[in-house]
Design an enzyme around this catalytic site. Structure first.
Site, PDB file in Angstrom:
ATOM      1  N   HIS A  76       0.838  -1.204   0.000  1.00 23.49           N
ATOM      2  CA  HIS A  76       0.000   0.000   0.000  1.00 23.49           C
ATOM      3  C   HIS A  76       0.874   1.254   0.000  1.00 23.49           C
ATOM      4  CE1 HIS A  76      -2.894   3.048   1.243  1.00 23.49           C
ATOM      5  NE2 HIS A  76      -2.161   3.288   2.311  1.00 23.49           N
ATOM      6  N   ASP A 106       6.569  21.575 -26.646  1.00 22.41           N
ATOM      7  CA  ASP A 106       6.515  20.255 -26.019  1.00 22.41           C
ATOM      8  C   ASP A 106       7.582  20.217 -24.935  1.00 22.41           C
ATOM      9  OD1 ASP A 106       5.129  17.401 -27.158  1.00 22.41           O
ATOM     10  OD2 ASP A 106       6.721  17.170 -25.700  1.00 22.41           O
ATOM     11  N   TRP A 146       7.200   0.365   3.925  1.00 24.58           N
ATOM     12  CA  TRP A 146       7.735   1.057   2.749  1.00 24.58           C
ATOM     13  C   TRP A 146       9.146   1.569   2.995  1.00 24.58           C
ATOM     14  CZ3 TRP A 146       8.746   6.279   1.090  1.00 24.58           C
ATOM     15  CH2 TRP A 146       8.676   7.244   2.106  1.00 24.58           C
ATOM     16  N   SER A 175      12.846   6.212 -13.739  1.00 27.59           N
ATOM     17  CA  SER A 175      11.769   6.950 -14.406  1.00 27.59           C
ATOM     18  C   SER A 175      11.694   8.387 -13.892  1.00 27.59           C
ATOM     19  CB  SER A 175      10.432   6.235 -14.159  1.00 27.59           C
ATOM     20  OG  SER A 175       9.345   7.080 -14.429  1.00 27.59           O
ATOM     21  N   SER A 176      11.744   8.546 -12.563  1.00 23.48           N
ATOM     22  CA  SER A 176      11.614   9.878 -11.974  1.00 23.48           C
ATOM     23  C   SER A 176      12.819  10.756 -12.282  1.00 23.48           C
ATOM     24  CB  SER A 176      11.435   9.764 -10.458  1.00 23.48           C
ATOM     25  OG  SER A 176      10.204   9.149 -10.153  1.00 23.48           O
ATOM     26  N   HIS A 259      12.779  12.170   3.349  1.00 23.58           N
ATOM     27  CA  HIS A 259      12.141  13.430   3.727  1.00 23.58           C
ATOM     28  C   HIS A 259      11.923  14.359   2.543  1.00 23.58           C
ATOM     29  CE1 HIS A 259      10.192  15.921   6.589  1.00 23.58           C
ATOM     30  NE2 HIS A 259      10.709  16.930   5.924  1.00 23.58           N
ATOM     31  N   GLU A 261      11.357  13.372  -0.303  1.00 23.33           N
ATOM     32  CA  GLU A 261      10.269  12.692  -1.018  1.00 23.33           C
ATOM     33  C   GLU A 261       8.898  13.192  -0.557  1.00 23.33           C
ATOM     34  OE1 GLU A 261       7.996   9.998  -3.309  1.00 23.33           O
ATOM     35  OE2 GLU A 261      10.038  10.740  -3.508  1.00 23.33           O
ATOM     36  N   TYR A 263       8.148  16.156   0.297  1.00 21.00           N
ATOM     37  CA  TYR A 263       7.901  17.427  -0.386  1.00 21.00           C
ATOM     38  C   TYR A 263       7.758  17.224  -1.892  1.00 21.00           C
ATOM     39  CZ  TYR A 263       8.769  19.214   4.175  1.00 21.00           C
ATOM     40  OH  TYR A 263       8.668  19.442   5.523  1.00 21.00           O
ATOM     41  N   SER A 274      -2.541  26.684  -5.772  1.00 19.36           N
ATOM     42  CA  SER A 274      -2.354  28.121  -5.998  1.00 19.36           C
ATOM     43  C   SER A 274      -3.111  28.578  -7.241  1.00 19.36           C
ATOM     44  CB  SER A 274      -0.860  28.450  -6.148  1.00 19.36           C
ATOM     45  OG  SER A 274      -0.152  28.109  -4.977  1.00 19.36           O
ATOM     46  N   HIS A 308      14.880  13.817  11.805  1.00 20.09           N
ATOM     47  CA  HIS A 308      13.745  13.890  12.736  1.00 20.09           C
ATOM     48  C   HIS A 308      12.878  12.621  12.648  1.00 20.09           C
ATOM     49  CE1 HIS A 308      11.164  16.219   9.540  1.00 20.09           C
ATOM     50  NE2 HIS A 308      11.018  14.934   9.398  1.00 20.09           N
ATOM     51  N   HIS A 309      13.166  11.768  11.660  1.00 16.78           N
ATOM     52  CA  HIS A 309      12.526  10.441  11.606  1.00 16.78           C
ATOM     53  C   HIS A 309      13.268   9.433  12.484  1.00 16.78           C
ATOM     54  CE1 HIS A 309       9.978  11.474   8.088  1.00 16.78           C
ATOM     55  NE2 HIS A 309      10.991  12.241   7.764  1.00 16.78           N
ATOM     56  N   THR A 334       6.069  26.967   4.886  1.00 17.37           N
ATOM     57  CA  THR A 334       4.792  26.277   4.704  1.00 17.37           C
ATOM     58  C   THR A 334       3.647  27.163   5.196  1.00 17.37           C
ATOM     59  OG1 THR A 334       6.001  24.234   5.175  1.00 17.37           O
ATOM     60  CG2 THR A 334       3.603  24.087   5.084  1.00 17.37           C
ATOM     61  N   LYS A 337       2.712  29.862   2.770  1.00 14.43           N
ATOM     62  CA  LYS A 337       1.822  29.407   1.693  1.00 14.43           C
ATOM     63  C   LYS A 337       0.372  29.348   2.181  1.00 14.43           C
ATOM     64  CE  LYS A 337       3.281  26.885  -1.559  1.00 14.43           C
ATOM     65  NZ  LYS A 337       3.639  28.046  -2.405  1.00 14.43           N
ATOM     66  N   ARG A 456       1.852   1.136  15.300  1.00 10.03           N
ATOM     67  CA  ARG A 456       1.414   0.876  13.926  1.00 10.03           C
ATOM     68  C   ARG A 456       1.993  -0.446  13.433  1.00 10.03           C
ATOM     69  NH1 ARG A 456       4.695   4.894   9.865  1.00 10.03           N
ATOM     70  NH2 ARG A 456       6.724   4.874  10.878  1.00 10.03           N
TER      71      ARG A 456
END
Length: 532
Positions: A76, A106, A146, A175-176, A259, A261, A263, A274, A308-309, A334, A337, A456
Site C-alpha cells: 500500500h 513540447d 515502505w 523513471s523519476s 524526507h 520525497e 515534499y 495556488s 527527525h525520523h 509552509t 503558503k 502501527r
C-alpha cells in the site's frame, strides 16, 4: 501510400495504439500517467481497505499472520507513493500543463519522456510479482514496510520477494530521474519570449523545485537499495553489525531521500492549489514572489531535516536539538503558503465550484497535518509517539490525503481543458463531501489511538483500542464510496459529451493554460530536420 499506411500515420503522427506506445506528445504522455495513477490508486486503495477490514475489530479476522498484514502495509505504501501520487501530480499534470504554461511546443526530450512513462508499468509489475514469491521463510511478499529497514529487509527476508521490490524501486527511480532532467531542461530553456522566471505560473515553479528534489535525492535511495541488494546476495555487510556495518546507516540514507520525497509528493499539489484558489477567488495569488520562494525554501530546508525520523536511534542531544530547530523552521515557508492562500481568498469574489471546494478541503487537511508535524518535531514528544498511530495520522493528513485532495482538485479544475467535456457539479460535490468525511473519520481518531499508545503495523490489538479502530474502518468504507461516485461522474461526462467551451471557469482563469489553443499542432520528432 496505401490505406493501411494512411491509417497508421496522420500528419506524421502515429494513431491507434501506436499513438500511445510511441507517444512523444506531452499531452498523450500526461494522459497515460493519469490513467496509470488511477489504476495504481485503486490497487493501493483496495490494499488499505483490506487493512481496515482486519483492524475493524480486535482479533484475527482475515489474515493468518502478522507478516501477511505487513505485506499489505508495505505494498500500500509503495504503490501510493511511487505509483499513484507522483505519476498523477508530476507525470500527469506536470507533463500536460508545464509546456502550455511556459509557451513551449513540447517537453525538451519527448522520447525520453516516453521511456520515463513506460518504465513505470514494468516497475509496478515487479512490485506485484513480489507479493506472490517467498519473502520470509514459508510466507510470500515483503513485510518490511515502505521504509524497508535493515536488518528486517536483509536477514529477515531471505526469499526473492525483497529483491523484486528493490528492482521495482530502481526502475521507478530511474523513471523519476529522467522526468526530472526533462522538466528542468524544459523550464530553463524552452520558455516563450517574455516568460521570465518571475512570470511563470506557480504550478511551473512547484514542478521545477520538485524536479531538483528528485534529481538530488533519488540517487541516494538508489545507492542505499543497491547496498541492500549486495548485502542480501553478495556477502557485503554495509548494514550488518557482525561484519562491521551499521543498520542505522540505512536509515540515514533512506531518510535523506525519504524526507525530500514528502515534499516531492506535496509541492506540485501546492502549485495546483495556488492556480485553483486564484481562479475561483477571481484575483491574482497574494504574494506571488513569496509563494515561489517559499517553495524553493521548503525544497532547500527539506534536505537538512531528515533525522527527525530517527530520534530513537541514540543520536546525541546536540544533534537532536539541531533537527528539532530545523524541522520547526521548515514550518515557516509552509505557513507562508497557507496564509497566502487565505489572503488570496480574502476579499475575493469566491466561486465555490467543485475544484475550489477540493482546494479548501486540501488547505484544511494539510494545516491539520502540519500542526501535528510541529508536535512530532519535538524529540522528547516524538520518542513517546514514534511508531504509533499518531505518526500514521500525521503523515496521512499531509502527504496522503493532503496530496490526494490536491490531485482531485487539479483533476476537476483541468478536466474540461484536457477532455473538452464538462462533468456533473452535483456528483463532484458529493464526491468531495464523502471523501472529506471519510478521510477525517479514518485518520482523526488515529491521533487518539497514537496518544493511547497503539503501535502501527500490527495486525491485532487489545480491546482498549477497539472503539476508535471501528470508527476509522467505517471512514475507509465511506472513502471507498466516494471513489465510486468519482468514477461514475467521469463515465457520465464521457457518455454525455457536454462541451466545455474555451474557458469553462469564466474571466478569472486567465493564465496561459486556458488562453492558449489546445492541442498545439502535432510534431514529428522521429524525423530529423533537413540541413538547408
Amino acid at each position: 501510400m496505401d490505406a493501411q499506411a494512411i491509417r497508421l500515420v496522420h500528419d506524421g503522427h502515429p494513431v491507434g495504439w501506436r499513438r500511445y506506445l510511441f507517444a512523444t506528445n506531452h499531452k498523450d504522455i500526461g494522459t497515460m500517467y493519469l490513467i496509470f495513477s488511477m489504476v495504481a490508486g485503486v490497487i493501493g486503495g483496495a490494499l488499505s481497505i483490506g487493512m481496515r477490514l482486519e483492524l475493524q475489530h480486535p482479533g484475527l479476522q482475515f489474515f493468518a499472520t502478522g507478516h501477511e498484514f505487513n505485506v499489505f502495509v508495505t505494498a500500500h505504501g509503495l504503490i501510493m507513493v511511487f505509483f499513484m501520487i507522483m505519476p498523477a501530480l508530476i507525470g500527469g499534470f506536470g507533463n500536460w500543463f508545464v509546456p502550455i504554461m511556459i509557451g513551449a511546443p513540447d517537453m525538451a526530450f519527448p522520447r525520453m519522456n516516453n521511456i520515463s512513462f513506460w518504465l513505470l508499468p514494468a516497475s509496478i509489475t515487479l512490485l506485484v510479482i513480489s507479493l506472490f514469491v517467498e519473502g520470509e521463510p514459508g510466507a510470500n511478499g515483503v513485510g518490511a514496510g515502505w521504509t524497508v529497514y535493515a536488518p528486517l529487509s536483509t536477514s529477515g527476508h531471505p526469499g526473492p520477494a525483497m529483491d523484486f521490490a528493490i528492482l521495482s524501486l530502481h526502475l521507478a527511480g530511474a523513471s523519476s530521474i529522467l522526468g526530472a532532467i526533462n522538466f528542468i531542461t524544459t523550464i530553463f530553456n524552452m520558455r516563450a519570449p517574455g516568460m521570465t522566471m518571475h512570470k511563470m505560473p506557480l504550478f511551473v515553479w512547484s514542478i521545477l523545485v520538485t524536479a531538483f528534489l528528485l534529481l538530488l535525492s533519488l540517487p541516494v535511495l538508489a545507492g542505499a537499495i543497491t547496498m541492500l541488494l549486495t548485502d542480501r546476495n553478495f556477502g557485503t555487510t554495509f548494514f550488518s553489525a557482525e561484519g562491521g556495518g551499521d543498520p542505522v546507516l540505512f536509515q540515514h540514507l533512506f531518510w535523506f531521500f525519504g524526507h525530500p520525497e514528502v515534499y516531492i509528493l506535496i509541492l506540485p499539489g501546492f502549485g495546483a492549489i495556488s492556480q485553483i484558489v486564484s481562479t475561483f477567488s477571481r484575483k491574482p495569488v497574494f504574494g506571488y514572489l513569496g509563494m515561489a520562494y517559499a517553495m524553493v525554501a521548503i525544497g532547500a530546508i527539506g534536505f537538512v531535516v531528515w533525522a527527525h525520523h530517527m530520534y530513537t536511534v541514540g543520536m546525541s542531544s546536540a544533534t537532536q536539538a539541531y533537527f528539532v530547530a530545523a524541522t520547526m523552521v521548515i514550518a515557516v515557508p509552509t505557513g507562508v503558503k497557507i496564509f497566502s492562500w487565505i489572503a488570496t481568498m480574502w476579499g475575493g469574489s469566491i466561486d465555490f465550484r467543485t475544484p475550489m471546494i477540493w482546494a479548501i478541503g486540501f488547505i484544511f487537511l494539510f494545516t491539520v497535518g502540519g500542526v501535528t508535524g510541529v508536535v512530532l518535531s519535538n524529540a522528547g514528544v516524538d520518542r513517546v509517539l514514534q511508531d504509533t498511530y499518531y505518526v500514521v495520522a500525521h503523515f496521512h493528513y499531509t502527504m496522503s490525503i493532503g496530496a490526494t485532495f490536491a490531485i482531485f482538485a487539479a483533476w476537476y479544475y483541468w478536466f474540461p481543458k484536457m477532455t473538452g467535456y464538462l462533468y456533473s457539479e452535483t456528483l463532484g460535490r458529493l464526491h468531495f463531501w464523502l471523501a472529506f468525511i471519510g478521510a477525517n473519520m479514518i485518520f482523526f481518531p488515529q491521533h487518539f489511538l497514537g496518544l493511547q499508545g497503539m503501535p502501527r503495523r500490527i495486525v491485532d490489538y487489545p480491546d482498549a483500542f477497539a472503539g476508535w479502530n471501528f470508527v476509522s474502518s467505517i471512514g475507509s468504507y465511506i472513502s471507498a464510496a466516494s471513489l465510486i461516485v468519482f468514477f461514475l461522474n467521469m463515465a457520465l461526462a464521457f457518455a454525455r459529451k457536454q462541451k466545455a467551451g474555451d474557458n469553462p471557469w469564466g474571466i478569472g482563469a486567465t493564465t496561459l493554460e486556458w488562453t492558449l489553443s489546445s492541442p498545439p499542432p502535432f510534431h514529428q520528432f522521429e524525423t530529423l530536420p533537413r540541413i538547408q
